[in-house]
Design a protein around this motif. Sequence first.
Motif, PDB file in Angstrom:
ATOM      1  N   MET A  90      43.969  50.393  45.457  1.00  0.00           N
ATOM      2  CA  MET A  90      43.379  51.377  44.619  1.00  0.00           C
ATOM      3  C   MET A  90      44.098  52.673  44.296  1.00  0.00           C
ATOM      4  O   MET A  90      43.989  53.276  43.132  1.00  0.00           O
ATOM      5  N   GLY A  91      45.115  53.101  45.044  1.00  0.00           N
ATOM      6  CA  GLY A  91      45.925  54.216  44.447  1.00  0.00           C
ATOM      7  C   GLY A  91      46.900  53.992  43.684  1.00  0.00           C
ATOM      8  O   GLY A  91      46.931  54.481  42.520  1.00  0.00           O
ATOM      9  N   GLY A  92      47.808  53.015  43.738  1.00  0.00           N
ATOM     10  CA  GLY A  92      48.654  52.529  42.866  1.00  0.00           C
ATOM     11  C   GLY A  92      48.042  52.222  41.435  1.00  0.00           C
ATOM     12  O   GLY A  92      48.810  52.368  40.567  1.00  0.00           O
TER      13      GLY A  92
ATOM     14  N   TYR B  21      54.856  46.964  41.887  1.00  0.00           N
ATOM     15  CA  TYR B  21      55.469  45.981  42.583  1.00  0.00           C
ATOM     16  C   TYR B  21      54.366  45.677  43.584  1.00  0.00           C
ATOM     17  O   TYR B  21      54.293  46.457  44.713  1.00  0.00           O
ATOM     18  N   GLU B  22      53.761  44.575  43.659  1.00  0.00           N
ATOM     19  CA  GLU B  22      52.720  44.075  44.701  1.00  0.00           C
ATOM     20  C   GLU B  22      53.284  43.030  45.354  1.00  0.00           C
ATOM     21  O   GLU B  22      53.410  41.881  45.011  1.00  0.00           O
ATOM     22  N   GLN B  23      53.143  42.896  46.791  1.00  0.00           N
ATOM     23  CA  GLN B  23      53.260  41.839  47.662  1.00  0.00           C
ATOM     24  C   GLN B  23      52.639  40.578  47.371  1.00  0.00           C
ATOM     25  O   GLN B  23      53.135  39.460  47.641  1.00  0.00           O
TER      26      GLN B  23
ATOM     27  N   ILE C 201      32.097  49.136  48.774  1.00  0.00           N
ATOM     28  CA  ILE C 201      32.732  50.222  48.807  1.00  0.00           C
ATOM     29  C   ILE C 201      31.710  51.397  48.181  1.00  0.00           C
ATOM     30  O   ILE C 201      31.030  51.073  47.108  1.00  0.00           O
ATOM     31  N   GLN C 202      31.952  52.732  48.672  1.00  0.00           N
ATOM     32  CA  GLN C 202      31.211  53.515  48.283  1.00  0.00           C
ATOM     33  C   GLN C 202      32.071  54.526  47.318  1.00  0.00           C
ATOM     34  O   GLN C 202      33.082  54.829  47.843  1.00  0.00           O
ATOM     35  N   MET C 203      31.739  54.509  46.082  1.00  0.00           N
ATOM     36  CA  MET C 203      32.305  55.793  45.314  1.00  0.00           C
ATOM     37  C   MET C 203      31.707  56.935  45.092  1.00  0.00           C
ATOM     38  O   MET C 203      30.347  57.012  44.210  1.00  0.00           O
TER      39      MET C 203
ATOM     40  N   HIS D 174      30.905  46.435  45.211  1.00  0.00           N
ATOM     41  CA  HIS D 174      31.536  45.309  45.813  1.00  0.00           C
ATOM     42  C   HIS D 174      33.084  45.731  45.808  1.00  0.00           C
ATOM     43  O   HIS D 174      33.560  46.226  44.268  1.00  0.00           O
ATOM     44  N   ARG D 175      33.993  45.794  46.484  1.00  0.00           N
ATOM     45  CA  ARG D 175      35.017  46.105  46.428  1.00  0.00           C
ATOM     46  C   ARG D 175      35.913  45.393  45.311  1.00  0.00           C
ATOM     47  O   ARG D 175      36.986  45.942  44.764  1.00  0.00           O
ATOM     48  N   GLY D 176      35.690  44.365  45.209  1.00  0.00           N
ATOM     49  CA  GLY D 176      36.566  43.404  44.230  1.00  0.00           C
ATOM     50  C   GLY D 176      36.169  43.557  43.018  1.00  0.00           C
ATOM     51  O   GLY D 176      36.840  43.552  41.908  1.00  0.00           O
TER      52      GLY D 176
ATOM     53  N   LYS E  51      57.402  41.798  47.450  1.00  0.00           N
ATOM     54  CA  LYS E  51      57.330  42.481  48.657  1.00  0.00           C
ATOM     55  C   LYS E  51      58.573  43.258  48.972  1.00  0.00           C
ATOM     56  O   LYS E  51      59.587  42.927  48.959  1.00  0.00           O
ATOM     57  N   LEU E  52      58.165  44.525  48.982  1.00  0.00           N
ATOM     58  CA  LEU E  52      59.449  45.472  49.030  1.00  0.00           C
ATOM     59  C   LEU E  52      60.113  45.686  50.502  1.00  0.00           C
ATOM     60  O   LEU E  52      59.209  45.472  51.321  1.00  0.00           O
ATOM     61  N   VAL E  53      61.417  45.278  50.553  1.00  0.00           N
ATOM     62  CA  VAL E  53      61.936  45.175  51.970  1.00  0.00           C
ATOM     63  C   VAL E  53      62.850  46.420  52.209  1.00  0.00           C
ATOM     64  O   VAL E  53      62.854  46.874  53.439  1.00  0.00           O
TER      65      VAL E  53
ATOM     66  N   GLY F 290      48.177  58.010  48.762  1.00  0.00           N
ATOM     67  CA  GLY F 290      46.827  57.374  49.478  1.00  0.00           C
ATOM     68  C   GLY F 290      46.967  56.899  51.011  1.00  0.00           C
ATOM     69  O   GLY F 290      47.596  57.959  51.776  1.00  0.00           O
ATOM     70  N   ASP F 291      46.900  55.783  51.233  1.00  0.00           N
ATOM     71  CA  ASP F 291      46.844  55.498  52.724  1.00  0.00           C
ATOM     72  C   ASP F 291      48.471  55.439  53.420  1.00  0.00           C
ATOM     73  O   ASP F 291      48.387  55.716  54.496  1.00  0.00           O
ATOM     74  N   ALA F 292      49.151  55.228  52.447  1.00  0.00           N
ATOM     75  CA  ALA F 292      50.659  55.445  52.940  1.00  0.00           C
ATOM     76  C   ALA F 292      50.938  57.001  53.272  1.00  0.00           C
ATOM     77  O   ALA F 292      51.748  57.224  54.303  1.00  0.00           O
TER      78      ALA F 292
ATOM     79  N   ALA G  71      39.818  55.301  49.937  1.00  0.00           N
ATOM     80  CA  ALA G  71      40.101  54.993  48.464  1.00  0.00           C
ATOM     81  C   ALA G  71      39.662  56.197  47.418  1.00  0.00           C
ATOM     82  O   ALA G  71      40.626  56.598  46.488  1.00  0.00           O
ATOM     83  N   ALA G  72      38.747  56.942  47.696  1.00  0.00           N
ATOM     84  CA  ALA G  72      38.504  58.021  46.992  1.00  0.00           C
ATOM     85  C   ALA G  72      39.512  59.061  46.834  1.00  0.00           C
ATOM     86  O   ALA G  72      40.144  59.573  45.840  1.00  0.00           O
ATOM     87  N   THR G  73      40.147  59.338  48.040  1.00  0.00           N
ATOM     88  CA  THR G  73      41.441  60.310  48.312  1.00  0.00           C
ATOM     89  C   THR G  73      42.574  59.571  47.675  1.00  0.00           C
ATOM     90  O   THR G  73      43.313  60.533  47.078  1.00  0.00           O
TER      91      THR G  73
END
Length: 375
Positions: free
Chosen positions: A12-14, A31-33, A44-46, A105-107, A127-129, A289-291, A303-305
């Motif tokens: 959501m953030g990226g 870049y997405e794994q 999901i609530q928005m 729906h989150r999707g 996938k970033l390593v 985001g979550d990171a 997700a909102a934040t």
Amino acid sequence: MAPKLAIIGAGMGGLTLAAALHPRGIAARIYEQAKGFERLGAGIQMSPNAMRVLRGIGLEPRIRMTAFQPRTWTNRDWDSGALTNELPLGGEAETKYGAPYLLMHRGDLHEALVSRVPAGQIELDKKLVDLDWGGRGVTLRFADGSKAEADAVVAADGIHSRVRELWLGPEKVNHTGRVAYRTTFPAALLNGYAIDQCCKWWGADRHIVIYYITANRDEVYFVTSVPEPEFTVESWSATGDLDQLRSHFAGFHEQVQRVVHACPRVHKWAIVDRDPLPGWGKGPMVLLGDAAHPMTQYMAQGAATAMEDAVVLSRCLEAEPHDIPAAFQRFAMARRERTARIQGTSQQNTFMRQPTNPDWVYGYDAWSDPLPEYA
Ligand SMILES: Cc1cc2nc3c(=O)[nH]c(=O)nc-3n(C[C@H](O)[C@H](O)[C@H](O)COP(=O)(O)OP(=O)(O)OC[C@H]3O[C@@H](n4cnc5c(N)ncnc54)[C@H](O)[C@@H]3O)c2cc1C
């Protein structure tokens, strides 16, 4: 020349960040794994603060077409169903906050965000390593042996961020000892039994949130928090046992019984979070985001934040495109206090149980909130 930005993670953030940067003329590559995007069985609530983000990137009409706008969010005692708090979420809330509160729906949300990122800007199966951000710019290394160069990197790679690990070393998440059972299922399986539009049922040591996720109310979602300290798997695909789920909610009100007995399958996720971080990055690297600020889902603000972060970061980069480390620092300064407050409030898990004023959460506008002066 505009900077070349690498974003790790098409969550959501990226995705929101790439969508917000595009009209500002800042090229970003995601870049997405994952090898492809799956439609995960989740709602999901928005809230209005998130809907304002979606409006700014042109997605409000699309989201409104499919999402459900509940009249209220009810909070009830687990067994008697006695109302402890009812928050209006329909027209009244929309007028108050200038944006709707929608359930979906989150999707559908993820698909909508992908549609706002120009074709070719997302690289899957990357996938970033490893990451080198010691010299001029950044070198990214991926699991398939390939590498890429960029001027700067934004880590939007979720709670188990590899970038964060490369920066701070291995850290343990906070295990809450609790589990989120969740599923979406056709409302027809309730056989006409009427449920609240959006309700959190509060027990002594557990809860369940149930709501519709489509405009025509043909799909229902629920998510729980129940004690199960031995279960520690965090995964969108791990499945749960229906009998175990149902036994967790034995004795709950009939509405809850009907829902947990109607659902044909359920997923299971160990609830974890982390404490706020004092800093979010270094030089040409920043977390988002979550990171940066993972939280429990009890306020429905993760997700909102992350999406708010994306907007504020896009504004900082537009204001300072030639000094990315300064833009990153300013972004973190702008966002740390709010996200730490939401992380802390989510941890308490009391939000909305009793009459609560949510203006500080829902009234926030990431597009216009004043940016702090440079440090
Ligand atoms: C059960 C549940 C219910 C929730 N309900 C809500 C809600 O109603 N409202 C709300 O606002 N929030 C909710 N949340 C929180 C929300 O899902 C998260 O906070 C949000 O997804 C965070 O977005 P993000 O972009 O930071 O990370 P993510 O969405 O986790 O995205 C990270 C992306 O990075 C990718 N990635 C990870 N590592 C790498 C790597 N090394 N290389 C490349 N790519 C990588 C991942 O595959 C993923 O696509 C809920 C969470 C849960 C668990």
